[in-house]
Design a protein around this motif. Structure first.
Motif, short mmCIF file in Angstrom:
data_model
loop_
_atom_site.label_atom_id
_atom_site.label_comp_id
_atom_site.label_asym_id
_atom_site.label_seq_id
_atom_site.Cartn_x
_atom_site.Cartn_y
_atom_site.Cartn_z
N CYS A 240 54.16 98.39 81.76
CA CYS A 240 53.31 97.54 82.58
C CYS A 240 52.37 98.40 83.43
O CYS A 240 52.81 99.31 84.11
CB CYS A 240 54.16 96.65 83.48
N VAL A 241 51.08 98.08 83.37
CA VAL A 241 50.08 98.73 84.21
C VAL A 241 49.29 97.67 84.98
O VAL A 241 48.16 97.90 85.41
CB VAL A 241 49.14 99.64 83.38
N ASP B 295 56.27 90.54 84.11
CA ASP B 295 56.95 89.56 84.96
C ASP B 295 58.27 90.05 85.55
O ASP B 295 59.19 89.27 85.77
CB ASP B 295 57.15 88.24 84.19
N ARG B 296 58.35 91.35 85.81
CA ARG B 296 59.50 91.90 86.54
C ARG B 296 58.95 92.82 87.63
O ARG B 296 59.46 93.91 87.89
CB ARG B 296 60.45 92.62 85.59
N CYS B 297 57.89 92.35 88.25
CA CYS B 297 57.08 93.13 89.19
C CYS B 297 57.87 93.75 90.33
O CYS B 297 57.60 94.87 90.76
CB CYS B 297 55.99 92.23 89.79
N GLU B 298 58.83 93.00 90.84
CA GLU B 298 59.59 93.47 92.00
C GLU B 298 60.40 94.73 91.70
O GLU B 298 60.77 95.46 92.60
CB GLU B 298 60.54 92.36 92.49
N THR C 132 57.81 98.92 85.48
CA THR C 132 58.73 98.49 84.43
C THR C 132 58.18 98.81 83.04
O THR C 132 56.97 98.92 82.84
CB THR C 132 59.01 96.97 84.49
N MET C 133 59.12 98.96 82.12
CA MET C 133 58.78 99.13 80.70
C MET C 133 59.89 98.49 79.90
O MET C 133 61.02 98.36 80.36
CB MET C 133 58.61 100.60 80.34
N VAL C 134 59.56 98.11 78.67
CA VAL C 134 60.55 97.55 77.76
C VAL C 134 60.37 98.22 76.40
O VAL C 134 59.25 98.49 75.98
CB VAL C 134 60.43 96.00 77.66
N TYR D 20 61.25 98.04 72.38
CA TYR D 20 61.66 97.22 71.24
C TYR D 20 61.82 98.09 70.02
O TYR D 20 61.18 99.13 69.93
CB TYR D 20 60.61 96.13 70.97
N PRO D 21 62.70 97.73 69.08
CA PRO D 21 63.22 96.40 68.87
C PRO D 21 64.46 96.06 69.71
O PRO D 21 64.93 94.93 69.68
CB PRO D 21 63.56 96.38 67.38
N GLU D 22 64.98 97.01 70.48
CA GLU D 22 66.23 96.77 71.21
C GLU D 22 66.07 95.78 72.35
O GLU D 22 67.02 95.10 72.72
CB GLU D 22 66.79 98.08 71.77
N GLY D 23 64.89 95.72 72.97
CA GLY D 23 64.69 94.86 74.13
C GLY D 23 65.33 95.41 75.38
O GLY D 23 65.77 94.66 76.24
N VAL D 24 65.35 96.74 75.50
CA VAL D 24 65.94 97.39 76.67
C VAL D 24 64.84 97.62 77.70
O VAL D 24 63.79 98.19 77.39
CB VAL D 24 66.63 98.72 76.29
#
Length: 128
Positions: free
Chosen positions: A17-18, A63-66, A70-72, A74-78
């Motif tokens: 996220c940027v 949508d996890r700004c707080e 953040t980063m995610v 995939y394919p694991e979704g971690v």
């Protein structure tokens, strides 16, 4: 007739996220927490490590700004919340190269918001 999913184009796909919000926004934003720098470092380091089958992308709001930045992956979704380039390096080595997890940096789906214990009303305000 059902068709099987095609093979993965990338072995791992990382979304960093940027997103940028106005200063003082109650949810904050990842770019104000050095996410652009961390994503650039991750991209450069992945290239140095020869991870051609890993894609590092910039993303708008995850949508996890707080919890940001953040980063995610995939394919694991971690989900991760790295704060430093050392955190990013650990995610690269442990998760992208080794297939493990950096548990201390992981975000869980039911994780309470930071400072939620001090301000229980923040959850409702943050959702809007």
């Amino acid at each position: 007739m059902s068709r099987a999913d095609p093979p993965l184009y990338y072995r791992r796909h990382v979304f960093c996220c940027v997103n940028e919000r106005a200063p003082g926004h109650p949810r904050g934003c990842c770019s104000a927490k050095d996410s652009v720098k961390l994503r650039a470092h991750m991209k450069a380091r992945a290239k140095q490590r020869g991870l051609a089958d890993v894609r590092i992308n910039a993303s708008q709001c995850l949508d996890r700004c707080e919890f940001g930045p953040t980063m995610v992956i995939y394919p694991e979704g971690v989900w991760y919340a790295p704060r430093t380039v050392a955190d990013v390096d650990e995610i690269i080595e442990t998760h992208l190269v080794g297939g493990g997890r950096v548990e201390r940096l992981m975000l869980m789906p039911d994780q309470p918001l930071p400072d939620e214990a001090e301000d229980p009303g923040r959850t409702a305000a943050a959702a809007s």
